[in-house]
Every structure is written in C-alpha cells, then in structure tokens.
Design a protein around this motif. Structure first.
Motif, mmCIF file in Angstrom:
data_model
loop_
_atom_site.group_PDB
_atom_site.id
_atom_site.type_symbol
_atom_site.label_atom_id
_atom_site.label_comp_id
_atom_site.label_asym_id
_atom_site.label_seq_id
_atom_site.Cartn_x
_atom_site.Cartn_y
_atom_site.Cartn_z
ATOM 1 N N ASP A 17 0.774 -1.235 0.090
ATOM 2 C CA ASP A 17 0.029 -0.078 0.233
ATOM 3 C C ASP A 17 0.879 1.460 0.110
ATOM 4 O OD1 ASP A 17 -2.097 1.576 0.000
ATOM 5 O OD2 ASP A 17 -2.747 1.117 2.204
ATOM 6 N N SER A 18 1.494 1.396 -1.156
ATOM 7 C CA SER A 18 2.559 2.485 -1.287
ATOM 8 C C SER A 18 2.030 3.861 -1.888
ATOM 9 C CB SER A 18 3.788 1.964 -1.901
ATOM 10 O OG SER A 18 3.420 1.314 -3.197
ATOM 11 N N GLU A 19 0.842 3.550 -2.786
ATOM 12 C CA GLU A 19 0.848 4.803 -3.669
ATOM 13 C C GLU A 19 0.462 6.132 -3.023
ATOM 14 O OE1 GLU A 19 -1.882 2.660 -6.604
ATOM 15 O OE2 GLU A 19 -0.246 3.186 -7.957
ATOM 16 N N PRO A 20 -0.490 5.939 -1.783
ATOM 17 C CA PRO A 20 -0.759 7.184 -1.037
ATOM 18 C C PRO A 20 0.461 8.052 -0.351
ATOM 19 C CG PRO A 20 -2.282 5.441 -0.380
ATOM 20 C CD PRO A 20 -1.097 4.844 -1.143
ATOM 21 N N ARG A 83 9.838 3.410 4.970
ATOM 22 C CA ARG A 83 10.388 2.822 6.245
ATOM 23 C C ARG A 83 9.250 2.954 7.365
ATOM 24 N NH1 ARG A 83 15.225 4.549 4.051
ATOM 25 N NH2 ARG A 83 16.562 3.121 2.814
ATOM 26 N N ASN A 84 8.816 4.184 7.426
ATOM 27 C CA ASN A 84 7.997 4.501 8.651
ATOM 28 C C ASN A 84 6.536 4.033 8.554
ATOM 29 O OD1 ASN A 84 10.432 5.698 9.983
ATOM 30 N ND2 ASN A 84 9.981 7.517 8.630
ATOM 31 N N ASN A 85 5.963 4.128 7.385
ATOM 32 C CA ASN A 85 4.650 3.919 7.088
ATOM 33 C C ASN A 85 4.250 2.736 6.171
ATOM 34 O OD1 ASN A 85 4.084 6.318 8.668
ATOM 35 N ND2 ASN A 85 5.285 7.329 7.079
ATOM 36 N N ILE A 86 5.089 2.113 5.403
ATOM 37 C CA ILE A 86 4.543 1.316 4.435
ATOM 38 C C ILE A 86 3.852 -0.193 4.904
ATOM 39 C CG2 ILE A 86 6.628 -0.275 4.295
ATOM 40 C CD1 ILE A 86 4.611 1.008 1.205
ATOM 41 N N LYS A 87 2.905 -0.501 4.395
ATOM 42 C CA LYS A 87 2.105 -1.891 4.773
ATOM 43 C C LYS A 87 1.757 -2.732 3.613
ATOM 44 C CE LYS A 87 0.148 -0.003 9.044
ATOM 45 N NZ LYS A 87 -1.209 0.560 9.709
ATOM 46 N N PRO A 88 1.693 -3.954 3.830
ATOM 47 C CA PRO A 88 1.342 -4.950 2.613
ATOM 48 C C PRO A 88 -0.308 -4.544 2.431
ATOM 49 C CG PRO A 88 1.407 -6.050 4.760
ATOM 50 C CD PRO A 88 1.948 -4.672 5.014
ATOM 51 N N THR A 121 7.708 -5.332 4.297
ATOM 52 C CA THR A 121 6.550 -5.783 4.450
ATOM 53 C C THR A 121 6.580 -7.247 4.594
ATOM 54 O OG1 THR A 121 5.861 -5.782 2.069
ATOM 55 C CG2 THR A 121 5.337 -3.862 3.113
ATOM 56 N N GLY A 122 7.786 -7.785 4.640
ATOM 57 C CA GLY A 122 7.883 -9.429 4.660
ATOM 58 C C GLY A 122 7.700 -10.079 3.523
ATOM 59 N N LEU A 123 7.369 -9.469 2.259
ATOM 60 C CA LEU A 123 7.169 -10.166 1.361
ATOM 61 C C LEU A 123 8.332 -10.510 0.358
ATOM 62 C CD1 LEU A 123 4.009 -8.160 0.167
ATOM 63 C CD2 LEU A 123 3.876 -10.331 0.900
ATOM 64 N N LEU A 124 9.283 -10.043 0.691
ATOM 65 C CA LEU A 124 10.672 -10.357 -0.144
ATOM 66 C C LEU A 124 10.986 -11.658 -0.308
ATOM 67 C CD1 LEU A 124 13.020 -8.875 -2.090
ATOM 68 C CD2 LEU A 124 14.079 -8.724 0.074
ATOM 69 N N PRO A 125 10.936 -12.476 0.575
ATOM 70 C CA PRO A 125 11.495 -13.928 0.496
ATOM 71 C C PRO A 125 10.325 -14.518 -0.534
ATOM 72 C CG PRO A 125 11.284 -13.457 2.862
ATOM 73 C CD PRO A 125 10.817 -12.350 2.101
ATOM 74 N N TYR A 126 9.329 -14.292 -0.854
ATOM 75 C CA TYR A 126 8.350 -14.882 -1.798
ATOM 76 C C TYR A 126 8.792 -14.461 -3.185
ATOM 77 C CZ TYR A 126 5.227 -15.681 2.187
ATOM 78 O OH TYR A 126 4.661 -16.187 3.095
ATOM 79 N N PHE A 127 9.363 -13.213 -3.344
ATOM 80 C CA PHE A 127 9.862 -12.682 -4.796
ATOM 81 C C PHE A 127 11.307 -12.830 -5.086
ATOM 82 C CE2 PHE A 127 5.391 -11.250 -3.840
ATOM 83 C CZ PHE A 127 4.800 -11.526 -4.836
#
Length: 211
Positions: A17-20, A83-88, A121-127
C-alpha cells in the motif's frame, strides 16, 4: 484447476500500500515549487503513472523545468516515508504463501524501491530472484515490455500467465502483451477497471477464489 501456469503481480497498490505515501510525498514537493496540486486529484490522476509522466505534469504546472536534484530528493524522502509507514495490501500474504504455481512481480518502480518495500512488509522472500522493473528496460506501462520480459524469464507464454494489476496503465499494458489481467478495484477511484480488465475483484480474499 486454474488454466494459468504463472502469476505476474504489479507491486504498488497490489502487493504493498505505497501509492498514498509516494503520491503524497510527490505532491508536497511539487507544491513547494508552486504546482498547487490537490492531493485527492493527484491520487486519481497519478495512480499507476510513471514518475516521468508525473514530473512532466508538474513541470507544466510550474511552467519551468523540474530542478536537477528533484528525483533524487524524491527517492530519499519516499524511502524514509516507506520505512516508517509502508504496509502490505490486506490479505496479500495469504494469497502468495498459498500459491502452488510460479509467480513474480513486475513494476514500474526501480528495483531498489521494489526490494525495499517488499522487505519491509515481509514479502521479499516470496519474490527473491523474480523481480522485474521497468527501469531495467527503460520501457514503462502501458507498454507491455516488462510483462513480456517477466513471462519469458519465468518460462511461460503470455497466454499461460495471469497479470494482477490495479491501474488503467497496468491493465492496458497486460492486454497489449496478450495477457489475461485481473483488476484490483479497492482503490479504483473512477471505476475504470470494470469492463477493461479480464475480471475485477475488490479484495484479496476474493482473488483467492478466482485464481
């Protein structure tokens, strides 16, 4: 069983959820130059657009060239904000961890930004090892190049792949490359994806049932 053998995810607005955050930072910086851009309008009009397109718009608003260090400063500011606000995106972890076919990410952002946000967001290992950036090709959506590159590298034809997108430019890029594309409509502010994408869905829970 799904007819698809590979899934290609967009990143911003689909995985994270980075666009905002990114658009808000861009608007703040542009308005310091006198662009007088409304954030609500920018969230609609900048969504899915390459940074170059956005900078061209800002340049016209201020009737002057963009400062030389603007993009560098923008990256510094957004990376700090990420770094402060990003969420999946809500529910995406459950989607990717339960997939039984190959998948990857193909994004208009630079690879260091993609990696940073997936890592936070913890998604990097998947990609890991399956990250495709438009910057590597210097071709941006709605051109289909990044999706074609991703599919070929993953070992599949476009008809064997499904693209997951949330923007008009991304959907058009996928269609131009001969892919089926499912449009994520949670932030489709102008209801543009219905009728354009192969299918649409409004939640990741729903996506799990249609792929």
């Amino acid at each position: 069983m799904s007819k698809y053998k590979c899934i290609i995810f967009d990143c911003d607005g689909v995985l994270i959820d980075s666009e905002p955050i990114a658009i808000g930072t861009l608007v703040d910086m542009a308005n310091h130059l006198g662009a007088n851009i409304n954030l609500k309008d920018a969230l609609v009009n900048f969504k899915g657009k390459s940074l170059n397109v956005c900078l061209s718009f800002i340049s016209k608003r201020i009737d002057a060239p963009i400062p030389v260090n603007f993009e560098q400063d923008y990256r510094i500011n957004t990376f700090e904000a990420f770094r402060n606000n990003i969420k999946p995106i809500r529910g995406i972890n459950e989607v990717v961890k339960n997939l039984t076919i190959p998948f990857c990410v193909a994004s208009s952002g630079p690879e260091n930004k993609i990696r940073l946000n997936l890592d936070i967001t913890g998604l990097l290992p998947y990609f890991e090892g399956n990250i495709f950036s438009c910057y590597a090709l210097q071709k941006w959506k709605p051109e289909p190049d990044v999706f074609l590159w991703a599919a070929k590298t993953m070992g599949f034809t476009p008809t064997e792949c499904l693209v997951i997108e949330d923007s008009v430019s991304g959907v058009k890029a996928a269609l131009a490359g001969g892919f089926d594309v499912f449009g994520y409509t949670a932030h489709d502010y102008k209801n543009e994806l219905e009728g354009l994408a192969t299918k649409t869905f409004s939640s990741m829970e729903q996506l799990k049932t249609i792929i």
